[in-house]
Design a protein around this motif. Structure first.
Motif, mmCIF file in Angstrom:
data_model
loop_
_atom_site.group_PDB
_atom_site.id
_atom_site.type_symbol
_atom_site.label_atom_id
_atom_site.label_comp_id
_atom_site.label_asym_id
_atom_site.label_seq_id
_atom_site.Cartn_x
_atom_site.Cartn_y
_atom_site.Cartn_z
ATOM 1 N N PRO A 95 0.867 -1.117 0.455
ATOM 2 C CA PRO A 95 0.207 -0.131 0.086
ATOM 3 C C PRO A 95 1.111 1.736 -0.208
ATOM 4 O O PRO A 95 0.643 2.368 -0.692
ATOM 5 N N GLU A 96 2.006 1.254 0.725
ATOM 6 C CA GLU A 96 2.695 2.886 0.613
ATOM 7 C C GLU A 96 3.779 2.767 -0.086
ATOM 8 O O GLU A 96 4.119 3.764 -0.472
ATOM 9 N N LEU A 97 3.009 2.025 -1.575
ATOM 10 C CA LEU A 97 4.397 1.846 -2.938
ATOM 11 C C LEU A 97 3.206 2.933 -4.013
ATOM 12 O O LEU A 97 3.364 3.980 -4.524
ATOM 13 N N ALA A 98 1.771 2.609 -3.272
ATOM 14 C CA ALA A 98 0.782 3.177 -4.612
ATOM 15 C C ALA A 98 0.938 5.187 -4.890
ATOM 16 O O ALA A 98 0.852 5.598 -4.036
ATOM 17 N N GLY A 153 12.419 2.063 -9.649
ATOM 18 C CA GLY A 153 12.594 3.089 -10.439
ATOM 19 C C GLY A 153 12.159 4.228 -9.891
ATOM 20 O O GLY A 153 12.585 5.519 -9.925
ATOM 21 N N ASP A 154 10.917 4.302 -9.276
ATOM 22 C CA ASP A 154 10.863 5.763 -8.372
ATOM 23 C C ASP A 154 11.468 6.149 -7.059
ATOM 24 O O ASP A 154 11.272 7.049 -6.859
ATOM 25 N N LEU A 155 11.571 4.458 -6.853
ATOM 26 C CA LEU A 155 12.263 4.635 -5.406
ATOM 27 C C LEU A 155 13.952 4.976 -5.310
ATOM 28 O O LEU A 155 14.758 4.756 -4.609
ATOM 29 N N SER A 156 14.158 5.082 -6.675
ATOM 30 C CA SER A 156 16.023 4.878 -7.184
ATOM 31 C C SER A 156 15.785 6.764 -7.756
ATOM 32 O O SER A 156 16.075 7.380 -7.033
ATOM 33 N N GLY A 157 16.099 6.035 -8.820
ATOM 34 C CA GLY A 157 15.975 7.549 -9.890
ATOM 35 C C GLY A 157 14.719 8.411 -10.313
ATOM 36 O O GLY A 157 15.258 9.949 -10.305
ATOM 37 N N GLY A 158 13.811 7.905 -9.558
ATOM 38 C CA GLY A 158 12.977 8.852 -9.218
ATOM 39 C C GLY A 158 13.135 9.929 -8.252
ATOM 40 O O GLY A 158 12.385 10.759 -8.385
ATOM 41 N N GLN A 159 13.925 9.283 -7.229
ATOM 42 C CA GLN A 159 13.541 10.723 -6.687
ATOM 43 C C GLN A 159 14.220 12.123 -6.749
ATOM 44 O O GLN A 159 14.775 13.221 -6.710
ATOM 45 N N ALA A 160 15.783 11.556 -7.465
ATOM 46 C CA ALA A 160 16.093 13.014 -8.332
ATOM 47 C C ALA A 160 15.211 13.570 -9.448
ATOM 48 O O ALA A 160 15.503 14.811 -9.250
ATOM 49 N N PHE A 161 14.390 13.205 -10.051
ATOM 50 C CA PHE A 161 13.069 13.826 -10.702
ATOM 51 C C PHE A 161 12.746 14.941 -9.417
ATOM 52 O O PHE A 161 11.872 16.320 -9.993
ATOM 53 N N GLY A 162 12.280 14.194 -8.871
ATOM 54 C CA GLY A 162 11.282 14.934 -7.761
ATOM 55 C C GLY A 162 11.389 15.758 -7.107
ATOM 56 O O GLY A 162 11.450 17.754 -7.303
#
Length: 327
Positions: A95-98, A153-162
């Motif tokens: 659920p924490e990934l949604a 991916g969101d927890l990896s490179g996606g953090q740089a996007f944020g």
């Protein structure tokens, strides 16, 4: 952002490669192909990632990218709901990934309360969603493949996007909340646990290979969406919130007129219903139901538009000419 594949593959005590390592090794070249920092032999025009990181991605194009991700995560999270109690896929439903609630909040912030009226999947996005729905219809491995590719991916490179979005646009929370996983205290520990579950997953060897192949397809679909977005960068003079407001107005207050436009100027006399799905400086996009199937319609403006005030007279012209043609 597809899963980070940069970590070492690792191996079991028997010497056989761990499943998570096999996935990372197989998808490494796909990951590099989407990484703007990776060198390529051919000179390429800056894409979405490049422009986000160098600060040249407009907030409008950022919003359009965000909107396409909405459709992808809707499909993944619909599959998650189906597989929540599945003995094989269930351990990968967190659920924490949604992301859907966060994307909805971001789009509401970026486009206003009528945001749903101003977004439509690109053909490449529709193909990606169709693939997710087909792969995860009744195969646990299909859900695992697509969830892994996106969420890790969101927890990896996606953090740089944020970070880049917050830096470029001055966002605090809203606008880039998609990249915030407030219920995951340690992304590294979470990813380690996720990979450990991959290594322990109860799948036959043939299914594991099929998962790997599905992950590669997910990368390819993601690349196709980014390429499609890249082709339109900087070309739409209208902000997404303007598009959402006008589409909502046409579809709510002038649904009959929208149908006439699609039947006349759109050349779909047999259309049963229609809605406006977007527009840019060159023309307007609609979706009409013909013989029970929704089909896209593109109608060019009489001349390029660049200001909001120019849109209404052009729509009135299309309606007037369409009504005359249908008489």
């Amino acid at each position: 952002m597809p899963a980070d594949t940069a970590a070492a593959s690792g191996s079991a005590d028997t010497g056989a490669p761990l499943f998570s390592g096999r996935i990372r090794e197989a998808s490494w070249s796909r990951h590099q192909g989407l990484d703007p920092s990776a060198g390529t032999e051919a000179e390429q025009a800056p894409g979405v990632f490049d422009r986000l990181f160098d600060g040249s991605l407009s907030v409008g194009d950022y919003t359009r990218w965000h909107a396409q991700q909405y459709f992808v995560y809707q499909a993944i999270e619909a599959a998650a709901a189906r597989f929540a109690d599945d003995p094989v896929a269930g351990p990968f439903v967190f659920p924490e990934l949604a992301r859907v609630p966060a994307i909805e909040a971001d789009l509401r912030f970026l486009m206003g309360p009528k945001w749903r009226s101003g977004i439509e999947p690109l053909p490449a996005t529709k193909a990606y969603v169709d693939r997710i729905e087909a792969a995860a219809a009744d195969w646990p491995g299909g859900y695992i493949a697509h969830a892994y590719t996106r969420y890790l991916g969101d927890l990896s490179g996606g953090q740089a996007f944020g970070k880049a979005a917050r830096r470029n646009y001055g966002f605090e929370d809203e606008g880039a909340s998609f990249y915030v996983f407030s219920d995951i205290k340690s992304p590294k520990a979470f990813k380690d646990e996720y990979r450990a579950r991959l290594d322990a997953v109860d799948l036959a060897e043939a299914d594991k290979q099929r998962v790997v192949e599905e992950i590669l397809l997910a990368y390819d679909h993601n690349g196709a969406v980014l390429a499609a977005l890249g082709e339109g960068l900087g070309r739409n003079p209208f902000e997404p919130k303007v598009i959402a407001a006008i589409c909502h107005h046409m579809n709510t207050d002038h649904a009959a007129d929208t149908l006439v436009i699609c039947q006349g100027a759109g050349g779909r006399r047999g259309a049963e219903s229609a809605r406006m799905t977007g527009f840019d400086g060159e023309g307007a996009d609609f979706a009409a139901v013909v013989d029970g199937t929704e089909v896209p319609i593109r109608i060019a403006w009489a001349a390029p538009l660049s200001e909001r005030a120019e849109v209404r007279p052009e729509i009135v012209r299309l309606f007037t000419e369409s009504k005359a043609a249908l008489s």
